[in-house]
Design a protein around this motif. Structure first.
Motif, PDB file in Angstrom:
ATOM      1  N   TYR A   1      44.547  48.463  45.860  1.00 39.00           N
ATOM      2  CA  TYR A   1      43.852  48.479  47.148  1.00 39.00           C
ATOM      3  C   TYR A   1      44.355  47.355  48.050  1.00 39.00           C
ATOM      4  CZ  TYR A   1      40.408  51.693  45.148  1.00 39.00           C
ATOM      5  OH  TYR A   1      39.789  52.763  44.570  1.00 39.00           O
ATOM      6  N   TYR A   2      44.482  46.163  47.480  1.00 41.35           N
ATOM      7  CA  TYR A   2      44.949  45.010  48.239  1.00 41.35           C
ATOM      8  C   TYR A   2      46.359  45.258  48.780  1.00 41.35           C
ATOM      9  CZ  TYR A   2      46.584  40.291  49.216  1.00 41.35           C
ATOM     10  OH  TYR A   2      47.089  39.185  49.812  1.00 41.35           O
ATOM     11  N   SER A   3      47.223  45.810  47.938  1.00 36.65           N
ATOM     12  CA  SER A   3      48.605  46.059  48.360  1.00 36.65           C
ATOM     13  C   SER A   3      48.658  47.095  49.469  1.00 36.65           C
ATOM     14  CB  SER A   3      49.445  46.538  47.175  1.00 36.65           C
ATOM     15  OG  SER A   3      49.490  45.553  46.186  1.00 36.65           O
ATOM     16  N   ILE A   4      47.852  48.121  49.379  1.00 31.98           N
ATOM     17  CA  ILE A   4      47.845  49.176  50.404  1.00 31.98           C
ATOM     18  C   ILE A   4      47.356  48.607  51.721  1.00 31.98           C
ATOM     19  CG2 ILE A   4      46.742  51.330  51.123  1.00 31.98           C
ATOM     20  CD1 ILE A   4      46.871  52.177  48.159  1.00 31.98           C
ATOM     21  N   PHE A   5      46.281  47.811  51.685  1.00 27.83           N
ATOM     22  CA  PHE A   5      45.752  47.247  52.926  1.00 27.83           C
ATOM     23  C   PHE A   5      46.695  46.187  53.495  1.00 27.83           C
ATOM     24  CE2 PHE A   5      41.608  48.804  51.279  1.00 27.83           C
ATOM     25  CZ  PHE A   5      41.372  49.690  52.299  1.00 27.83           C
ATOM     26  N   LEU A   6      47.397  45.462  52.633  1.00 30.95           N
ATOM     27  CA  LEU A   6      48.360  44.478  53.094  1.00 30.95           C
ATOM     28  C   LEU A   6      49.588  45.156  53.642  1.00 30.95           C
ATOM     29  CD1 LEU A   6      48.996  41.422  53.165  1.00 30.95           C
ATOM     30  CD2 LEU A   6      50.164  41.758  50.988  1.00 30.95           C
TER      31      LEU A   6
ATOM     32  N   LEU B   1      53.926  39.940  29.126  1.00 34.95           N
ATOM     33  CA  LEU B   1      53.188  38.701  29.376  1.00 34.95           C
ATOM     34  C   LEU B   1      52.583  38.701  30.774  1.00 34.95           C
ATOM     35  CD1 LEU B   1      55.462  35.947  27.786  1.00 34.95           C
ATOM     36  CD2 LEU B   1      53.201  36.677  27.036  1.00 34.95           C
ATOM     37  N   GLY B   2      53.267  39.346  31.726  1.00 38.07           N
ATOM     38  CA  GLY B   2      52.754  39.433  33.091  1.00 38.07           C
ATOM     39  C   GLY B   2      51.672  40.487  33.252  1.00 38.07           C
ATOM     40  N   GLY B   3      51.353  41.201  32.175  1.00 38.22           N
ATOM     41  CA  GLY B   3      50.297  42.201  32.225  1.00 38.22           C
ATOM     42  C   GLY B   3      50.761  43.583  32.635  1.00 38.22           C
ATOM     43  N   PHE B   4      52.072  43.797  32.641  1.00 38.84           N
ATOM     44  CA  PHE B   4      52.597  45.105  33.014  1.00 38.84           C
ATOM     45  C   PHE B   4      52.553  46.055  31.821  1.00 38.84           C
ATOM     46  CE2 PHE B   4      54.606  42.289  36.086  1.00 38.84           C
ATOM     47  CZ  PHE B   4      54.417  42.994  37.266  1.00 38.84           C
TER      48      PHE B   4
ATOM     49  N   MET C   1      49.525  36.867  41.766  1.00 39.93           N
ATOM     50  CA  MET C   1      48.372  36.035  41.405  1.00 39.93           C
ATOM     51  C   MET C   1      47.086  36.851  41.384  1.00 39.93           C
ATOM     52  SD  MET C   1      49.349  32.562  43.466  1.00 39.93           S
ATOM     53  CE  MET C   1      47.768  31.835  43.223  1.00 39.93           C
ATOM     54  N   ILE C   2      46.912  37.738  42.349  1.00 35.62           N
ATOM     55  CA  ILE C   2      45.723  38.590  42.362  1.00 35.62           C
ATOM     56  C   ILE C   2      45.747  39.525  41.167  1.00 35.62           C
ATOM     57  CG2 ILE C   2      44.615  40.473  43.641  1.00 35.62           C
ATOM     58  CD1 ILE C   2      45.307  38.949  46.188  1.00 35.62           C
ATOM     59  N   GLY C   3      46.960  39.973  40.777  1.00 35.70           N
ATOM     60  CA  GLY C   3      47.091  40.832  39.606  1.00 35.70           C
ATOM     61  C   GLY C   3      46.648  40.154  38.329  1.00 35.70           C
ATOM     62  N   LEU C   4      46.773  38.845  38.273  1.00 34.48           N
ATOM     63  CA  LEU C   4      46.312  38.105  37.093  1.00 34.48           C
ATOM     64  C   LEU C   4      44.800  37.930  37.084  1.00 34.48           C
ATOM     65  CD1 LEU C   4      49.090  35.363  36.929  1.00 34.48           C
ATOM     66  CD2 LEU C   4      48.883  37.408  35.506  1.00 34.48           C
ATOM     67  N   LEU C   5      44.180  38.033  38.248  1.00 36.02           N
ATOM     68  CA  LEU C   5      42.750  37.792  38.346  1.00 36.02           C
ATOM     69  C   LEU C   5      41.908  39.063  38.439  1.00 36.02           C
ATOM     70  CD1 LEU C   5      42.928  34.879  40.942  1.00 36.02           C
ATOM     71  CD2 LEU C   5      42.636  34.689  38.462  1.00 36.02           C
ATOM     72  N   LEU C   6      42.471  40.139  38.996  1.00 32.93           N
ATOM     73  CA  LEU C   6      41.713  41.360  39.229  1.00 32.93           C
ATOM     74  C   LEU C   6      42.340  42.541  38.481  1.00 32.93           C
ATOM     75  CD1 LEU C   6      41.214  40.997  43.088  1.00 32.93           C
ATOM     76  CD2 LEU C   6      39.574  40.431  41.310  1.00 32.93           C
ATOM     77  N   SER C   7      41.660  43.659  38.532  1.00 32.65           N
ATOM     78  CA  SER C   7      42.167  44.860  37.863  1.00 32.65           C
ATOM     79  C   SER C   7      43.321  45.463  38.670  1.00 32.65           C
ATOM     80  CB  SER C   7      41.052  45.895  37.725  1.00 32.65           C
ATOM     81  OG  SER C   7      40.703  46.402  39.000  1.00 32.65           O
ATOM     82  N   SER C   8      44.051  46.356  38.033  1.00 36.94           N
ATOM     83  CA  SER C   8      45.183  47.015  38.692  1.00 36.94           C
ATOM     84  C   SER C   8      44.731  47.832  39.890  1.00 36.94           C
ATOM     85  CB  SER C   8      45.916  47.923  37.709  1.00 36.94           C
ATOM     86  OG  SER C   8      46.409  47.181  36.634  1.00 36.94           O
ATOM     87  N   THR C   9      43.570  48.444  39.799  1.00 33.99           N
ATOM     88  CA  THR C   9      43.055  49.251  40.906  1.00 33.99           C
ATOM     89  C   THR C   9      42.807  48.389  42.137  1.00 33.99           C
ATOM     90  OG1 THR C   9      42.001  50.698  39.298  1.00 33.99           O
ATOM     91  CG2 THR C   9      41.239  50.855  41.571  1.00 33.99           C
TER      92      THR C   9
END
Length: 187
Positions: free
Chosen positions: A181-186, A32-35, A169-177
């Motif tokens: 990128y967001y996680s790496i920069f964060l 359900l979480g998209g995993f 939340m970003i994972g629900l709105l954007l693609s995994s890629t």
């Protein structure tokens, strides 16, 4: 320290049994979480050890804090990973190592972190691994410690939710890629 390690091991076993018994609903929640549950199952022998090692890493790190030492445990745990994880990602990205090998390298790195923390605690004379600790502590004290550990665990779950909710939340709105990128920069 030996009592903390014993309680943590017991908690890991209990949580593992609960997840194993309720794995179908747990996998449904993850879907359900998209995993990608199949990917998780495929990499469970890497995810499991890292999760267990992280419990002991944070336990040892927190135990170092009891001695008024904050900088060295942070350098060993957080700062070292800021260099090693991007290196592993780059090696995997340029196909110099397989992603499964990258996972096992990450497990090995986390094991090195645990041993580095144990060594650091030894230099502080804080490494107390005496046997028979359960008999020396009164039953009422065990109950008090377990209640405190439960509150601490709930606090940790709440902290993770608060500090990592943006990635979910970003994972629900954007693609995994893009989330990667967001996680790496964060990070």
């Amino acid at each position: 320290l030996s009592l903390l390690l014993l309680y943590s091991t017991f908690n890991i076993i209990v949580v593992s049994i609960v997840i194993f018994i309720f794995k179908t609903p747990f996998y449904s929640i993850l879907e359900l979480g998209g995993f990608d549950v199949n990917k998780i199952i495929e990499n469970l022998f890497i995810i499991g050890p890292i999760a267990i090692i992280l419990v002991f890493t944070w336990l040892l790190r927190s135990f170092c804090f009891n001695y008024g030492r904050i900088v060295y445990p942070d350098i060993i745990t957080t700062f070292s990973l800021k260099f090693i994880v991007p290196l592993i990602i780059l090696l995997s990205y340029f196909s110099l190592i397989d992603y499964t090998v990258a996972g096992w390298v990450l497990v090995f790195v986390h094991l090195l972190i645990v041993f580095a923390l144990l060594y650091y605690l030894k230099t502080l004379d804080g490494l107390d691994l005496k046997s028979g600790i359960l008999r020396r502590v009164k039953k009422r004290k065990h109950a008090e410690m377990l209640r405190y550990m439960l509150y601490g665990a709930m606090n940790q779950v709440g902290s993770i939710l608060v500090y990592k909710i943006d990635i979910v939340m970003i994972g629900l709105l954007l693609s995994s890629t893009k989330v990667g990128y967001y996680s790496i920069f964060l990070f």
